[in-house]
Scaffold this active site. Structure first.
Site, short mmCIF file in Angstrom:
data_model
loop_
_atom_site.label_atom_id
_atom_site.label_comp_id
_atom_site.label_asym_id
_atom_site.label_seq_id
_atom_site.Cartn_x
_atom_site.Cartn_y
_atom_site.Cartn_z
N GLU A 72 5.82 -0.78 13.33
CA GLU A 72 6.80 0.04 14.03
C GLU A 72 6.15 1.40 14.23
O GLU A 72 5.73 2.03 13.25
CB GLU A 72 8.06 0.15 13.18
CG GLU A 72 9.18 0.87 13.88
CD GLU A 72 10.18 1.42 12.89
OE1 GLU A 72 10.57 0.70 11.95
OE2 GLU A 72 10.54 2.59 13.06
N SER A 116 2.30 5.90 12.28
CA SER A 116 1.83 6.44 13.55
C SER A 116 1.31 5.34 14.47
O SER A 116 0.91 4.25 14.02
CB SER A 116 0.70 7.44 13.30
OG SER A 116 -0.43 6.76 12.82
N ARG A 117 1.25 5.66 15.73
CA ARG A 117 0.70 4.71 16.70
C ARG A 117 -0.78 4.48 16.42
O ARG A 117 -1.27 3.35 16.48
CB ARG A 117 0.89 5.30 18.10
CG ARG A 117 0.48 4.43 19.22
CD ARG A 117 1.13 4.96 20.46
NE ARG A 117 0.66 4.34 21.65
CZ ARG A 117 1.15 4.63 22.86
NH1 ARG A 117 2.10 5.52 22.99
NH2 ARG A 117 0.68 4.03 23.93
N ARG A 118 -1.45 5.57 16.05
CA ARG A 118 -2.89 5.43 15.78
C ARG A 118 -3.15 4.49 14.60
O ARG A 118 -3.99 3.60 14.67
CB ARG A 118 -3.49 6.82 15.51
CG ARG A 118 -4.98 6.84 15.71
CD ARG A 118 -5.46 8.23 15.79
NE ARG A 118 -5.47 8.79 14.44
CZ ARG A 118 -6.14 9.88 14.10
NH1 ARG A 118 -6.82 10.53 14.98
NH2 ARG A 118 -6.11 10.32 12.87
N GLY A 119 -2.39 4.69 13.52
CA GLY A 119 -2.56 3.84 12.33
C GLY A 119 -2.19 2.40 12.63
O GLY A 119 -2.91 1.46 12.27
N GLY A 120 -1.06 2.21 13.32
CA GLY A 120 -0.60 0.86 13.62
C GLY A 120 -1.60 0.12 14.51
O GLY A 120 -1.92 -1.05 14.26
N CYS A 133 12.19 7.79 13.56
CA CYS A 133 11.61 7.18 14.75
C CYS A 133 12.68 6.87 15.78
O CYS A 133 12.37 6.56 16.92
CB CYS A 133 10.84 5.93 14.39
SG CYS A 133 11.85 4.80 13.51
N LYS A 166 0.89 -1.16 0.00
CA LYS A 166 0.00 0.00 0.00
C LYS A 166 0.93 1.22 0.00
O LYS A 166 1.70 1.43 0.95
CB LYS A 166 -0.89 -0.05 1.25
CG LYS A 166 -1.39 1.27 1.79
CD LYS A 166 -2.48 1.89 0.93
CE LYS A 166 -3.10 3.10 1.60
NZ LYS A 166 -2.16 4.23 1.83
N GLU A 214 5.65 11.00 21.96
CA GLU A 214 6.52 11.35 20.84
C GLU A 214 6.05 12.66 20.18
O GLU A 214 4.86 12.82 19.89
CB GLU A 214 6.49 10.22 19.80
CG GLU A 214 7.36 10.48 18.59
CD GLU A 214 7.23 9.39 17.51
OE1 GLU A 214 8.25 8.91 17.05
OE2 GLU A 214 6.08 9.03 17.14
N1 LIG Z 1 7.48 6.00 14.40
C1 LIG Z 1 7.70 6.17 13.14
O1 LIG Z 1 8.54 5.52 12.55
C2 LIG Z 1 6.90 7.13 12.39
C3 LIG Z 1 5.90 7.84 13.02
N2 LIG Z 1 5.15 8.69 12.32
C4 LIG Z 1 4.07 9.41 13.01
O2 LIG Z 1 2.90 9.31 12.24
C5 LIG Z 1 2.33 10.59 11.99
C6 LIG Z 1 1.62 10.57 10.66
O3 LIG Z 1 2.51 10.09 9.69
P1 LIG Z 1 2.12 9.04 8.60
O4 LIG Z 1 3.35 8.57 7.97
O5 LIG Z 1 1.11 9.61 7.66
O6 LIG Z 1 1.53 7.80 9.41
P2 LIG Z 1 0.12 7.10 9.36
O7 LIG Z 1 0.15 6.06 10.39
O8 LIG Z 1 -0.98 8.10 9.46
O9 LIG Z 1 0.01 6.43 7.91
C7 LIG Z 1 0.88 5.37 7.50
C8 LIG Z 1 0.16 4.51 6.47
O10 LIG Z 1 -0.89 3.80 7.10
C9 LIG Z 1 -2.15 4.09 6.49
N3 LIG Z 1 -3.12 4.17 7.57
C10 LIG Z 1 -3.10 5.05 8.60
N4 LIG Z 1 -4.15 4.81 9.42
C11 LIG Z 1 -4.83 3.77 8.89
C12 LIG Z 1 -6.01 3.07 9.28
N5 LIG Z 1 -6.69 3.41 10.37
N6 LIG Z 1 -6.42 2.07 8.52
C13 LIG Z 1 -5.74 1.71 7.39
N7 LIG Z 1 -4.64 2.34 6.98
C14 LIG Z 1 -4.18 3.36 7.71
C15 LIG Z 1 -1.94 5.41 5.78
O11 LIG Z 1 -2.82 5.55 4.70
C16 LIG Z 1 -0.50 5.29 5.34
O12 LIG Z 1 -0.41 4.54 4.17
C17 LIG Z 1 3.51 11.50 12.10
O13 LIG Z 1 3.16 12.81 12.42
C18 LIG Z 1 4.30 10.85 13.19
O14 LIG Z 1 3.80 11.25 14.44
C19 LIG Z 1 5.35 8.83 10.97
C20 LIG Z 1 6.34 8.17 10.31
C21 LIG Z 1 7.22 7.26 10.99
O1 LIG Z 2 17.26 5.78 11.87
C1 LIG Z 2 17.06 5.07 10.88
O2 LIG Z 2 17.94 4.83 10.06
C2 LIG Z 2 15.72 4.44 10.66
C3 LIG Z 2 14.68 5.17 11.38
C4 LIG Z 2 13.34 4.56 11.21
O3 LIG Z 2 13.20 3.36 11.20
C5 LIG Z 2 12.20 5.43 11.05
O4 LIG Z 2 12.35 6.63 11.23
O5 LIG Z 2 11.11 4.92 10.73
#
Ligand SMILES: NC(=O)C1=CN([C@@H]2O[C@H](COP(=O)(O)OP(=O)(O)OC[C@H]3O[C@@H](n4cnc5c(N)ncnc54)[C@H](O)[C@@H]3O)[C@@H](O)[C@H]2O)C=CC1
Ligand SMILES: O=C(O)CCC(=O)C(=O)O
Length: 527
Positions: free
Chosen positions: A265, A242-246, A302, A184, A392
């Site tokens: 993650e 995001s935590r919410r999406g995950g 992250c 996706k 975070e």
């Molecule tokens: N911990 C980490 O590695 C990361 C954390 N984030 C956090 O996430 C926030 C939003 O960033 P995004 O990358 O847009 O993350 P996101 O979690 O909103 O989206 C990631 C993917 O999951 C899908 N998705 C999200 N919620 C869903 C649901 N309920 N059902 C089905 N699919 C869903 C989205 O369409 C997208 O393809 C950031 O502001 C940040 O706080 C973002 C990137 C990495």
């Molecule tokens: O620090 C890195 O190289 C990877 C970080 C990571 O996994 C992320 O930001 O989602």
């Protein structure tokens, strides 16, 4: 390679009939061409059908063939050339050097998994030969190997548009395990996703594999992702976001008639502990290095060092002075999406408004969509009393917690949620203090590092990029490094099967030349 905005389903490109959306140029907020069309439920169904049809052929590909396929994917990504970097820069706002490095990491990762497949150790072949004479009961012939779990849904991350996306770590690990992938695309970089998706599609064709080995679906919303995780043909999920999406995807997966594992993650604040002797001897140097890690990629890692723990004193003062001075000169940098920028600003504003928090420094101001770095401080007492301070803030913001003593640092660590990384800055005189903290850190995090920062994950065999919830949904695994393949494997035992019916990995003549565990002892091929 033209970007069409189509879904890539098996060998075909199909215009979605769902809502259209456009990529946004991160720096300006302007829309980019072309229009992308979201997949429909029928598209999800078709991609999953093809993946299920491909499974039995693909998971039994000879190791050499599967390894060559992974290498072909790497070659095809490189062959896209500069077009990939240019599109990715526009969509993500990340600079060229970073994205060229990330492309190198992506192809390196695919090649590493090619090596893992050739080596065959991941199959964990075991043979317990029959003991027909055993008393009181004869022992059957038992053999074990790992098989692919089935088609895997992969959600690309916004912050690593190459290394954690369409052909990133989750996809490489799943394909190496023998699992077809339905990816996706992240709506923040659909053009980049299509270019990479077409490269994978081309490698599938070039290697003569069933078309369902790979599909790529588009959607700016959540419907396609939800349908994919709910589809009965999908056997596991890889996610970074995001935590919410995950958590939403974990719930969908758990509510299915047949629940499946989700390897998500999610959030992490990556505590950094500055121990007294190190602070005393080189606190200022650590402060400057910390700002480098904090502001890398506008803090959108992250593994970003979001929490600093130290005992109050002259050493910490030196660290804070140097870090504040360095941070005050950091240019604001474009963030990945307007939404991520908005969330960052809201997180920073909440810290600024918290009466228990002091703003130590802000980076230079910038244009729209640019994140301005921020450094805050609070006391251990306030931190322990206010759970929101441990959340975070995704971007270049960090919170220093002033602690009265080492016991308080330990108490704060005990209270933290699961984390991806923890760093200890120490000199030899700090070893005793470090030794006391290590058991706590082992329980809390996936990777413990010394005199460094967690940003920039090495892709290798001894890497764990994971950690207890909510850093990830399953702290027993990793999303980076060769161990990641185990998320997508399942052991099967074969009891008393005639040699002709056994898979190659377990036959008497060991045609794959595997090291196998025979009666519990690892023995080389031919022994
Ligand atoms: N911990 C980490 O590695 C990361 C954390 N984030 C956090 O996430 C926030 C939003 O960033 P995004 O990358 O847009 O993350 P996101 O979690 O909103 O989206 C990631 C993917 O999951 C899908 N998705 C999200 N919620 C869903 C649901 N309920 N059902 C089905 N699919 C869903 C989205 O369409 C997208 O393809 C950031 O502001 C940040 O706080 C973002 C990137 C990495
Ligand atoms: O620090 C890195 O190289 C990877 C970080 C990571 O996994 C992320 O930001 O989602």
């Amino acid at each position: 390679m033209p970007i069409t905005g189509d879904n890539l389903i098996g060998a075909g490109a199909r215009r979605g009939e769902g809502e259209t959306f456009r990529a946004v140029e991160a720096a300006t907020g302007n829309s980019l061409e072309p229009a992308f069309a979201a997949a429909t439920p029928a598209d999800v169904d078709r991609a999953c059908t093809l993946a299920a049809e491909a499974l039995d052929t693909y998971r039994e590909t000879a190791p050499e063939d599967r390894a060559r396929f992974l290498e072909a994917v790497a070659e095809a990504i490189l062959a896209i050339g500069d077009e990939l970097i240019v599109r990715c820069m526009a969509e993500s706002g990340l600079p060229r050097a970073r994205l060229e490095g990330e492309r190198g990491r992506t192809v390196g990762q695919l090649r590493m998994f090619a090596g893992v497949v050739r080596d065959g150790g991941f199959l964990e072949a075991r043979v317990d030969p029959a003991q027909p004479e055993r008393k009181p009961l004869p022992r059957p012939d038992l053999r074990l190997r790992q098989i692919a779990v089935g088609p895997v849904a992969v959600f690309g991350a916004s912050n690593f548009p190459l290394a954690f996306s369409v052909a990133g770590g989750d996809t490489a690990a799943a394909l190496a395990a023998g699992c077809p992938v339905v990816a996706k695309a992240h709506p923040a970089h659909p053009g980049t996703s299509e270019l990479v998706g077409r490269a994978v599609q081309q490698a599938v064709k070039q290697c003569g594999l069933p078309e369902g080995v790979f599909s790529l679906l588009l959607d700016a919303g959540i419907a396609v992702g939800q349908a994919l995780v709910a589809d009965p043909r999908i056997a596991a999920v890889g996610f970074t976001g995001s935590r919410r999406g995950g958590v939403a995807l974990m719930q969908t997966a758990a509510a299915r008639p047949v629940p499946i594992p989700v390897y998500a993650e999610m959030s992490s604040i990556n505590p950094v502990v500055l121990l007294p002797a190190a602070l005393q001897s080189r606190g200022r140097d650590i402060g400057r290095a910390f700002v480098g890690s904090l502001t890398l990629g506008s803090g959108q890692f992250c593994t970003n060092p979001g929490l600093i723990l130290a005992v109050e004193g002259a050493g910490l003062d030196g660290f804070l002075e140097a870090a504040s001075a360095a941070l005050a000169e950091i240019q604001a940098a474009t963030m990945l999406t307007p939404g991520i920028h908005k969330a960052y600003c809201a997180g920073v504003a909440a810290l600024e408004a918290n009466p228990a928090v002091t703003t130590l420094a802000r980076g230079l101001t910038g244009g729209i969509h640019q994140g301005q770095a921020a450094l805050f401080a609070t006391t251990a007492q306030a931190f322990l009393a206010d759970h929101s301070l441990a959340e975070e803030v995704f971007g270049a913001a960090s919170l220093v917690v002033r602690c009265p003593d080492l016991a308080t640092i330990r108490a704060v660590l005990e209270r933290l949620e699961g984390q991806l990384t923890a760093a200890l800055h120490l000199d030899e005189a700090d070893f005793e203090a470090a030794r006391a903290l290590l058991p706590v850190l082992e329980r809390r995090v996936g990777r413990i590092l010394v005199n460094g920062f967690g940003t920039g994950v090495e892709v290798g065999h001894a890497m764990v990029h994971g950690g207890p919830y909510p850093a990830t949904s399953d702290g027993r695994t990793t999303s980076v490094g060769s161990l990641a393949i185990h998320r997508f494997l399942r052991p099967v035992s074969y009891q008393d099967l005639p040699d002709a019916l056994l898979p190659a990995a377990l036959r008497d003549d060991n045609p794959l030349k595997l090291w196998r565990r025979q009666d519990g002892t690892i023995i080389p091929p031919g022994a």
